[in-house]
Design a protein around this motif. Structure first.
Motif, PDB file in Angstrom:
ATOM      1  N   LEU A 106      52.979  25.548  24.767  1.00 24.93           N
ATOM      2  CA  LEU A 106      52.253  24.766  25.698  1.00 24.93           C
ATOM      3  C   LEU A 106      51.071  25.520  26.496  1.00 24.93           C
ATOM      4  O   LEU A 106      51.507  26.217  27.379  1.00 24.93           O
ATOM      5  N   ILE A 107      49.958  25.377  26.136  1.00 24.12           N
ATOM      6  CA  ILE A 107      48.913  25.926  26.842  1.00 24.12           C
ATOM      7  C   ILE A 107      48.548  24.989  27.999  1.00 24.12           C
ATOM      8  O   ILE A 107      48.165  25.249  29.317  1.00 24.12           O
ATOM      9  N   ALA A 108      48.573  23.602  27.710  1.00 29.10           N
ATOM     10  CA  ALA A 108      48.393  22.673  28.916  1.00 29.10           C
ATOM     11  C   ALA A 108      49.222  21.398  28.436  1.00 29.10           C
ATOM     12  O   ALA A 108      49.556  21.165  27.242  1.00 29.10           O
ATOM     13  N   GLY A 109      49.318  20.594  29.474  1.00 24.72           N
ATOM     14  CA  GLY A 109      50.245  19.408  29.064  1.00 24.72           C
ATOM     15  C   GLY A 109      51.841  19.611  29.085  1.00 24.72           C
ATOM     16  O   GLY A 109      52.195  20.647  29.454  1.00 24.72           O
ATOM     17  N   GLU A 110      52.566  18.609  28.459  1.00 24.10           N
ATOM     18  CA  GLU A 110      54.014  18.878  28.070  1.00 24.10           C
ATOM     19  C   GLU A 110      54.436  18.193  26.930  1.00 24.10           C
ATOM     20  O   GLU A 110      53.497  17.486  26.258  1.00 24.10           O
ATOM     21  N   LEU A 132      45.996  15.255  28.873  1.00 23.83           N
ATOM     22  CA  LEU A 132      45.459  16.415  28.367  1.00 23.83           C
ATOM     23  C   LEU A 132      46.426  17.341  27.982  1.00 23.83           C
ATOM     24  O   LEU A 132      47.356  17.448  28.666  1.00 23.83           O
ATOM     25  N   ALA A 133      46.452  17.858  26.679  1.00 20.10           N
ATOM     26  CA  ALA A 133      47.265  18.598  26.114  1.00 20.10           C
ATOM     27  C   ALA A 133      46.473  19.645  25.046  1.00 20.10           C
ATOM     28  O   ALA A 133      45.645  19.160  24.345  1.00 20.10           O
ATOM     29  N   GLY A 153      43.840   5.257  24.392  1.00 19.14           N
ATOM     30  CA  GLY A 153      42.397   5.872  24.914  1.00 19.14           C
ATOM     31  C   GLY A 153      42.342   7.357  24.841  1.00 19.14           C
ATOM     32  O   GLY A 153      41.399   7.942  24.886  1.00 19.14           O
ATOM     33  N   THR A 154      43.548   7.899  24.388  1.00 21.53           N
ATOM     34  CA  THR A 154      43.802   9.334  24.402  1.00 21.53           C
ATOM     35  C   THR A 154      43.052   9.876  23.080  1.00 21.53           C
ATOM     36  O   THR A 154      43.240   9.201  22.002  1.00 21.53           O
ATOM     37  N   VAL A 155      41.921  10.794  23.008  1.00 17.21           N
ATOM     38  CA  VAL A 155      41.264  11.292  21.808  1.00 17.21           C
ATOM     39  C   VAL A 155      41.946  12.641  21.488  1.00 17.21           C
ATOM     40  O   VAL A 155      42.576  13.282  22.345  1.00 17.21           O
ATOM     41  N   GLN A 202      44.037  17.385  22.814  1.00 18.13           N
ATOM     42  CA  GLN A 202      43.870  15.851  23.387  1.00 18.13           C
ATOM     43  C   GLN A 202      43.781  15.727  24.839  1.00 18.13           C
ATOM     44  O   GLN A 202      43.877  16.584  25.646  1.00 18.13           O
ATOM     45  N   ALA A 203      42.991  14.675  24.842  1.00 22.65           N
ATOM     46  CA  ALA A 203      42.620  14.161  26.369  1.00 22.65           C
ATOM     47  C   ALA A 203      42.054  13.020  26.426  1.00 22.65           C
ATOM     48  O   ALA A 203      41.393  12.270  25.276  1.00 22.65           O
TER      49      ALA A 203
END
Length: 267
Positions: A106-110, A132-133, A153-155, A202-203
């Motif tokens: 996990l670099i970002a997010g959860e 964001l992940a 709405g997350t890309v 993702q974000a």
């Protein structure tokens, strides 16, 4: 050395080592799973070098760098960098129903109830609404894994790194491909006959205009022109180093010296 303004760089070094130096006087050496998260903000001059530490053999470096946009309100914040040492980055060891191993970094997010380290305060990743992940997913041969749907709405994108191929919801995806997914839908991933590494990003979009030119990412072309003028006039703080391409010695010792003099080393 080279300048940036208006966005962030997230540099993930899977193996090898990188030397950092910047116009604030900060420097660092990091690698083998370490991550540097740099908020360029109002403007920074920095260099990323690849020191030849091993004299009797090669010095391969396996890394990637993600550029993450900043909202307009944060594009001119003071620059700042954070080090995420490998030992502190959360890694989840999972198994599928057949006992095949899966590791999620996990670099970002959860993921489930495990959260990544805190991103810089002005990052879009710090906003609760960003969803964001950034994950690295390593799948053993034949492993199966379900990627749950994200917020509406997350890309979402997946990259297949290295060799091998996977099935994503029944569709074959070969090595070194980029796949854009429907962020709201669950994706079933079935690995092939060899281990594979996936990069998930993702974000939810920031929802603002994007103007970009070389090392600058702003909202309008006028702001790009302003960034160029400012850099020519100020060099974003100048360059306190003796060379354009500084490195930090011949040992593998990893460290970070921040602009305020704070010193960090991984334990």
């Amino acid at each position: 050395r080279h300048p940036h303004r208006g966005f962030e760089t997230i540099t993930v070094v899977r193996s090898g080592v990188i030397d950092h130096a910047d116009s604030l006087g900060a420097r660092a050496r990091y690698g083998n799973g370490d991550i540097q998260w740099l908020t360029a903000g109002d403007g920074i001059n920095h260099a990323e070098m690849f020191p030849l530490i091993n004299t009797g053999r090669g010095n391969p470096t396996d890394f990637f760098q993600i550029w993450l946009n900043l909202p307009a309100v944060d594009k001119r914040v003071p620059p700042h960098f954070s080090m995420f040492w490998a030992k502190d980055v959360p890694k989840l060891s999972l198994e599928d129903s057949a006992g095949h191993k899966i590791e999620v970094t996990l670099i970002a997010g959860e993921y489930e109830k495990t959260k990544a380290l805190c991103p810089p305060p002005h990052s879009w990743a710090s906003s609760a609404k960003s969803d964001l992940a950034i994950w690295i997913i390593e799948l053993e041969a034949k492993a199966q894994w379900k990627l749950r749907g994200a917020q509406p709405g997350t890309v979402r994108s997946l990259y297949t790194l290295g060799d091998g191929e996977v099935q994503m919801s029944g569709r074959r995806v070969g090595a070194r491909n980029h796949v854009e997914l429907n962020g709201a839908k669950e994706v079933s991933i079935v690995n092939g006959n060899s281990p594979i590494v996936l990069l998930l990003m993702q974000a939810r979009p920031i929802g603002e205009p994007v103007a970009r030119y070389g090392p600058f990412v702003m909202n309008t072309n006028a702001e790009i022109s302003e960034a160029i003028r400012d850099y020519r006039a100020t060099q974003f703080g100048g360059w306190p180093w003796d060379t354009e391409d500084p490195t930090h010695g011949c040992s593998f010792k990893r460290f970070a010296r921040h602009a305020d003099g704070r010193w960090e080393e991984p334990v």
